[in-house]
Motif scaffolding. Structure first.
Motif, PDB file in Angstrom:
ATOM      1  N   SER A 282     -72.925-161.320 116.645  1.00  0.00           N
ATOM      2  CA  SER A 282     -72.399-162.504 116.228  1.00  0.00           C
ATOM      3  C   SER A 282     -73.081-162.802 115.023  1.00  0.00           C
ATOM      4  CB  SER A 282     -72.641-163.699 117.195  1.00  0.00           C
ATOM      5  OG  SER A 282     -74.013-163.658 117.632  1.00  0.00           O
ATOM      6  N   PHE A 283     -72.784-163.781 114.459  1.00  0.00           N
ATOM      7  CA  PHE A 283     -73.444-164.384 113.116  1.00  0.00           C
ATOM      8  C   PHE A 283     -73.832-165.763 113.387  1.00  0.00           C
ATOM      9  CE2 PHE A 283     -71.419-160.673 111.846  1.00  0.00           C
ATOM     10  CZ  PHE A 283     -72.566-160.026 110.805  1.00  0.00           C
ATOM     11  N   HIS A 284     -74.637-166.294 112.751  1.00  0.00           N
ATOM     12  CA  HIS A 284     -75.059-167.505 112.850  1.00  0.00           C
ATOM     13  C   HIS A 284     -74.395-168.559 112.095  1.00  0.00           C
ATOM     14  CE1 HIS A 284     -78.262-170.956 113.441  1.00  0.00           C
ATOM     15  NE2 HIS A 284     -77.800-171.055 112.226  1.00  0.00           N
ATOM     16  N   SER A 285     -73.820-169.678 112.609  1.00  0.00           N
ATOM     17  CA  SER A 285     -72.842-170.513 111.924  1.00  0.00           C
ATOM     18  C   SER A 285     -73.312-172.152 112.334  1.00  0.00           C
ATOM     19  CB  SER A 285     -71.551-170.317 112.163  1.00  0.00           C
ATOM     20  OG  SER A 285     -71.316-170.748 113.301  1.00  0.00           O
ATOM     21  N   GLU A 286     -73.582-172.717 111.172  1.00  0.00           N
ATOM     22  CA  GLU A 286     -73.662-174.202 111.401  1.00  0.00           C
ATOM     23  C   GLU A 286     -73.174-174.751 110.006  1.00  0.00           C
ATOM     24  OE1 GLU A 286     -77.549-175.626 111.029  1.00  0.00           O
ATOM     25  OE2 GLU A 286     -78.524-173.847 111.817  1.00  0.00           O
ATOM     26  N   PRO A 287     -72.741-176.080 110.237  1.00  0.00           N
ATOM     27  CA  PRO A 287     -72.183-176.688 108.946  1.00  0.00           C
ATOM     28  C   PRO A 287     -73.240-176.463 107.649  1.00  0.00           C
ATOM     29  CG  PRO A 287     -72.131-178.076 110.926  1.00  0.00           C
ATOM     30  CD  PRO A 287     -72.852-176.789 111.112  1.00  0.00           C
ATOM     31  N   ARG A 288     -72.677-176.571 106.486  1.00  0.00           N
ATOM     32  CA  ARG A 288     -73.679-176.237 105.459  1.00  0.00           C
ATOM     33  C   ARG A 288     -74.318-175.059 105.334  1.00  0.00           C
ATOM     34  NH1 ARG A 288     -73.289-181.076 106.977  1.00  0.00           N
ATOM     35  NH2 ARG A 288     -75.493-181.275 107.532  1.00  0.00           N
ATOM     36  N   LYS A 289     -74.113-173.897 106.278  1.00  0.00           N
ATOM     37  CA  LYS A 289     -74.981-172.763 105.962  1.00  0.00           C
ATOM     38  C   LYS A 289     -73.852-171.581 106.081  1.00  0.00           C
ATOM     39  CE  LYS A 289     -79.603-172.168 107.459  1.00  0.00           C
ATOM     40  NZ  LYS A 289     -80.284-172.042 108.556  1.00  0.00           N
ATOM     41  N   GLN A 290     -73.623-171.221 104.688  1.00  0.00           N
ATOM     42  CA  GLN A 290     -72.368-170.434 104.995  1.00  0.00           C
ATOM     43  C   GLN A 290     -72.853-169.127 105.357  1.00  0.00           C
ATOM     44  OE1 GLN A 290     -70.621-170.696 101.344  1.00  0.00           O
ATOM     45  NE2 GLN A 290     -68.499-170.228 102.233  1.00  0.00           N
ATOM     46  N   PHE A 291     -73.728-168.371 105.043  1.00  0.00           N
ATOM     47  CA  PHE A 291     -74.068-167.379 105.463  1.00  0.00           C
ATOM     48  C   PHE A 291     -75.544-167.034 106.383  1.00  0.00           C
ATOM     49  CE2 PHE A 291     -71.967-166.465 101.547  1.00  0.00           C
ATOM     50  CZ  PHE A 291     -70.995-165.802 101.780  1.00  0.00           C
ATOM     51  N   GLY A 292     -75.088-167.425 107.571  1.00  0.00           N
ATOM     52  CA  GLY A 292     -76.421-167.783 108.468  1.00  0.00           C
ATOM     53  C   GLY A 292     -76.844-166.534 109.072  1.00  0.00           C
ATOM     54  N   GLY A 293     -76.392-165.158 108.552  1.00  0.00           N
ATOM     55  CA  GLY A 293     -77.150-164.042 109.023  1.00  0.00           C
ATOM     56  C   GLY A 293     -76.694-163.410 110.503  1.00  0.00           C
ATOM     57  N   PRO A 294     -76.919-162.411 110.803  1.00  0.00           N
ATOM     58  CA  PRO A 294     -76.705-161.760 112.466  1.00  0.00           C
ATOM     59  C   PRO A 294     -77.648-162.535 113.216  1.00  0.00           C
ATOM     60  CG  PRO A 294     -78.044-160.362 110.949  1.00  0.00           C
ATOM     61  CD  PRO A 294     -77.789-161.526 110.064  1.00  0.00           C
ATOM     62  N   ASP A 295     -77.124-162.868 114.451  1.00  0.00           N
ATOM     63  CA  ASP A 295     -77.965-163.574 115.356  1.00  0.00           C
ATOM     64  C   ASP A 295     -77.560-162.847 116.720  1.00  0.00           C
ATOM     65  OD1 ASP A 295     -75.783-164.945 116.067  1.00  0.00           O
ATOM     66  OD2 ASP A 295     -76.447-166.697 116.186  1.00  0.00           O
ATOM     67  N   GLY A 296     -77.186-161.623 116.786  1.00  0.00           N
ATOM     68  CA  GLY A 296     -76.773-161.244 118.200  1.00  0.00           C
ATOM     69  C   GLY A 296     -77.940-160.877 118.714  1.00  0.00           C
TER      70      GLY A 296
END
Length: 348
Positions: free
Chosen positions: A33-47
Motif C-alpha cells: 500500500s502507499f501512504h495517503s493523506e490529504p495534501r500529501k501527494q506521494f506519501g511513499g510505500p507503507d505496506g
C-alpha cells in the motif's frame, strides 16, 4: 494403616506408537500500500511485513498418560498479512501438543528428541517466515516500490512418536501366572482376562494410592514368554516397556512344580534383552497360595532363591498388605537414590 483402600482412581491403556504429520503455520504475505493523506501527494510505500507462521511444538506433560490423545495431523497457525501504515502482521500463535513424559520422537527411524522431563519442548515444525511488505523495498533507486513478497510455507514433517511406559514397578511373569488378577486386586484396574496365554495386550497401569498421598504406578507387562527376546510372540514390544520400570515384581505360579524355574527363565529373558535388567531391585510374588500344592512348593522356592518372596492369592486377596507395604519400601528407596544422585524421581 498406611495402605488406604488401594482403589485405582485411574486406569489407562497405553498406546505405544503414533504417526503424526505436522505442518508449521504459513507466514503472512507482505502488505502492499502507499501512504495517503490529504495534501500529501506521494506519501511513499507503507505496506508492513507479514507475520511469521506459528511453530508446532511437542511438550512433555506429566498429566498425560498415553499417546491416545495425539491426533494424526496438526497444522500450525498462520501469520497475518502485513497492513498499511507500516503495520506488521501478527505472528501465528505457537501450537502445543501435549505428550507424556518419556515420549521418543523419531523421523525416518532416527531419534530426534527424547522428552524425559516435565515441560520439555521440541519444535516439531517451524512456521514459515512472513513476507516483506513494499515498504521494505524502498530504496534510493526506487521511491515507489510495488514489490512485496508472499509468506513462506511452514515446515512439513512426518514424525513417529513412541512411548515407553514409565511406571515405577513392572509386573513380570509368564502368561497365566495371575498378573492381571493381581493388578486388579491391588488397584482395581480391570484388564480383560482371557484364558489363552496372551492376556493383557496393552500394558495396563494400576496406581496404588497410599494414605500420605504418595502414588505408585504398577504396570502389567504382558506377553512375556520363553524366547521373547528373539521376538517370539509379542516379546520385544513388551520388553521395551520393562526397560523404564524402576523395580520389578516377578510373579510366579506357586502351584506349578519347581516354581523357581519360572523365575530363572524370566530373568534369563530380561538379561538377554538388555544386560543388567534382571539385576533391578525386585521382589518375587508367589501367587495362588490358596491352592494346596502351592503351600508345599513355597518353602522349596524360598530355599532355592535369595530374593524376597511374598506369597499371596490375587484371586482371594490374601496377603496383599504385605506386598503393598513392601512396594512402598522399594519406592521410597528408589526416591532416595534418585535424590542422592541429584535426579528428580518420577512421580505420578
Amino acid at each position: 494403616e498406611m495402605v488406604q483402600n488401594p482403589s485405582l482412581l485411574q486406569t489407562r491403556c497405553f498406546v505405544d506408537h503414533r504417526k503424526v504429520r505436522v505442518i508449521g503455520g504459513q507466514g503472512g504475505g507482505g502488505g502492499h500500500s502507499f501512504h495517503s493523506e490529504p495534501r500529501k501527494q506521494f506519501g511513499g510505500p507503507d505496506g508492513g511485513n507479514g507475520g511469521d507462521g506459528g511453530h508446532v511444538i511437542f511438550k512433555a506433560d506429566q498429566q498425560i498418560r498415553s499417546l491416545s490423545s495425539v491426533l494424526p495431523f496438526y497444522q500450525g497457525f498462520h501469520g497475518q498479512r502485513g497492513g498499511s501504515k507500516n503495520c506488521y502482521g501478527a505472528n501465528g500463535a505457537y501450537m502445543y501438543i501435549k505428550v507424556p513424559v518419556g515420549t521418543l520422537v523419531k523421523e525416518d527411524g532416527k531419534i530426534v528428541a527424547d522428552l524425559t522431563r516435565h515441560g520439555e519442548e521440541y519444535v516439531a515444525a517451524y512456521g514459515g517466515a512472513g513476507g516483506k511488505g513494499n515498504r521494505f523495498f524502498l530504496s534510493n533507486d526506487n521511491r515507489a516500490p510495488t514489490l512485496f513478497t508472499p509468506g513462506e510455507p511452514g515446515q512439513e514433517r512426518v514424525l513417529h512418536l513412541e512411548l515407553k511406559t514409565t511406571a515405577h514397578a513392572g509386573l513380570v511373569g509368564f502368561p497365566n501366572t495371575g498378573k492381571s488378577s493381581l493388578l486388579r486386586a491391588i488397584s482395581n484396574a480391570k484388564p480383560a482376562v482371557a484364558a489363552y496365554p496372551f492376556t493383557t495386550l496393552n500394558p495396563h497401569v494400576g496406581i496404588v494410592h497410599y494414605q500420605d498421598y504418595e502414588q505408585i504406578a504398577v504396570a502389567d507387562i504382558p506377553g512375556l514368554i520363553r524366547g521373547a527376546h528373539q521376538n517370539r510372540g509379542l516379546g520385544m514390544a513388551f520388553l521395551r516397556h520393562i526397560e523404564r520400570c524402576r523395580f520389578l515384581l516377578y510373579v510366579v505360579d506357586l502351584s506349578v512344580s519347581q516354581p523357581w524355574i519360572q523365575l530363572q527363565d524370566l530373568k534369563y529373558e530380561l538379561e538377554q534383552y538388555k544386560k543388567g535388567l534382571s539385576k533391578r531391585p525386585c521382589v518375587v510374588i508367589g501367587n495362588k497360595i490358596d491352592l494346596a500344592q502351592s503351600r508345599i512348593n513355597l518353602p522349596l522356592l524360598k530355599e532355592q532363591i535369595d530374593d524376597r518372596v511374598i506369597a499371596l492369592s490375587a484371586l482371594m486377596g490374601n496377603n496383599l498388605e504385605e506386598l503393598l507395604l513392601h512396594l512402598r519400601e522399594l519406592y521410597d528407596s528408589y526416591v532416595k537414590t534418585e535424590q542422592s544422585r541429584g535426579q528428580i524421581p518420577v512421580k505420578w
